[in-house]
Write an enzyme that holds these catalytic residues in place. Structure first.
Site, PDB file in Angstrom:
ATOM      1  N   LYS A 164       0.833  -1.192   0.000  1.00 15.04           N
ATOM      2  CA  LYS A 164       0.000   0.000   0.000  1.00 15.04           C
ATOM      3  C   LYS A 164       0.874   1.251   0.000  1.00 15.04           C
ATOM      4  O   LYS A 164       1.847   1.360   0.772  1.00 15.04           O
ATOM      5  CB  LYS A 164      -0.910   0.010   1.226  1.00 15.04           C
ATOM      6  CG  LYS A 164      -1.969  -1.080   1.220  1.00 15.04           C
ATOM      7  CD  LYS A 164      -3.022  -0.838   0.145  1.00 15.04           C
ATOM      8  CE  LYS A 164      -4.152  -1.850   0.239  1.00 15.04           C
ATOM      9  NZ  LYS A 164      -5.229  -1.571  -0.738  1.00 15.04           N
ATOM     10  N   LYS A 197     -13.250  -8.392  -7.677  1.00 12.83           N
ATOM     11  CA  LYS A 197     -13.566  -8.849  -6.333  1.00 12.83           C
ATOM     12  C   LYS A 197     -14.990  -9.381  -6.338  1.00 12.83           C
ATOM     13  O   LYS A 197     -15.906  -8.719  -6.835  1.00 12.83           O
ATOM     14  CB  LYS A 197     -13.415  -7.710  -5.325  1.00 12.83           C
ATOM     15  CG  LYS A 197     -11.978  -7.181  -5.246  1.00 12.83           C
ATOM     16  CD  LYS A 197     -11.830  -6.030  -4.261  1.00 12.83           C
ATOM     17  CE  LYS A 197     -10.382  -5.564  -4.189  1.00 12.83           C
ATOM     18  NZ  LYS A 197     -10.177  -4.431  -3.277  1.00 12.83           N
TER      19      LYS A 197
END
Length: 339
Positions: free
Chosen positions: A111, A218
């Site tokens: 991240k 997803k």
């Protein structure tokens, strides 16, 4: 999304269990992950949209949970799914502890562009990952749309020395992604689209605009495996299946989606059970030798009881499911029965 009739709301709520699971490290500003689980004829489904999502967006997650609990899933092409480690926006000194929880994963998603942090923080974090994975390891960065085009170009040039596999959602809009991809073309750094697919009313816009090389899919945010597979087919781009810090029940849905992809050339973001300090099943989908097995899992009554959310939070999730169910009814009236 599935066109099958909706099961009655009362039937969904009759088996509902809401849990609050502690995280190993703070993620998206929280240190516990709440999830609602319910059982259907095919097994358990998970409904766990992030708390800030309204009923319109969260209803797609409910559609996915219903599909997984009530419908057979698409036929698999594989059972072993390679996965990446996920490194939150932690200080560089904490990277080794995060990676250790994933075992032998060859790939790490790091991240970056975290609010309140600097590019130097990102560079230090990615450098630490590269040191630990070695030259053969694969590193992808995820900015969660945190940069504008100029910031993304500068940051990705600075991070290029670490041999990135791809950059995920560096900018927010499809137009920005397209401009950035054009600027980076000579750098041969692929771009992946996540929010531009799962949060868009038109998930194929990014493909039509030539704004990405890879689509991140997803299961929950896209309404289930069938819709996700259809998006991949129409986009004509490589796909990576990812998760949203689901319990192992939700991760199982993602793993079965990854298993159903005709082609799977990248490790998937389905190892995030390693970020949970507890789970709802003893058969956790934790990576082993860099992979998880595509299979359904069932929660245990003991763990559901141990990690049960408070009565107030359970009531909140019941209301949320009711609100999302109403949205789904408006989109696809139920013919199975009435509530």
């Amino acid at each position: 999304m599935s066109t099958a009739p909706l099961p009655p709301l009362a039937e969904i709520l009759s088996s509902l269990r809401v849990v609050s699971l502690p995280l190993v490290t703070r993620f998206r500003g929280v240190d516990h992950r709440e999830a609602a689980l319910f059982e259907g004829p095919e097994g358990w489904g998970e409904f766990s949209p992030f708390l800030e999502y309204g009923a319109g967006e969260a209803s797609t997650w409910l559609a996915a949970a219903i599909d997984f609990a009530y419908e057979p899933q698409p036929a698999p092409h594989r059972t072993r799914i390679g996965v990446n480690a996920t490194v939150p926006a932690v200080p560089a000194a904490e990277v080794s502890g995060v990676l250790a929880r994933y075992g032998a994963c060859r790939t790490a998603k790091v991240k970056v562009a975290e609010a309140g942090q600097s590019l130097d923080d990102d560079i230090a974090r990615v450098a630490a990952v590269r040191d630990l994975l070695g030259p053969e390891g694969r590193i992808r960065v995820d900015a969660n749309a945190g940069w504008n085009v100029d910031e993304a170009e500068r940051a990705l040039h600075a991070l290029a020395e670490f041999d990135l596999e791809y950059a995920e959602q560096p900018c927010a809009s499809v137009a920005e992604l397209a401009e950035l991809r054009d600027r980076l073309r000579k750098w041969d750094l692929p771009l992946a689209a996540d929010e531009s697919v799962r949060k868009s009313e038109d998930p194929l816009a990014v493909a039509r605009a030539g704004a990405a090389d890879i689509v991140i899919i997803k299961a929950q945010p896209l309404g289930g495996a069938r819709r996700a597979l259809d998006i991949v087919e129409q986009a004509g781009l490589a796909a990576v299946v990812s998760s949203a810090i689901d319990t192992s029940v939700g991760l199982a849905q993602g793993a079965l989606l990854a298993a159903a992809l005709p082609a799977l050339d990248h490790d998937c973001g389905l190892g995030t059970a390693a970020l949970l300090a507890a789970d709802v099943t003893p058969d956790r989908l934790i990576p082993h030798d860099g992979a998880v097995t595509a299979q359904r899992v069932a929660p245990s009554a003991e763990l559901l009881d141990r990690h049960a959310a408070s009565p107030d939070r359970t009531a909140w999730w019941k209301r949320r499911i009711g609100d999302c169910y109403a949205v789904l009814e408006d989109r696809r009236p139920s013919t199975r029965s009435t509530i």
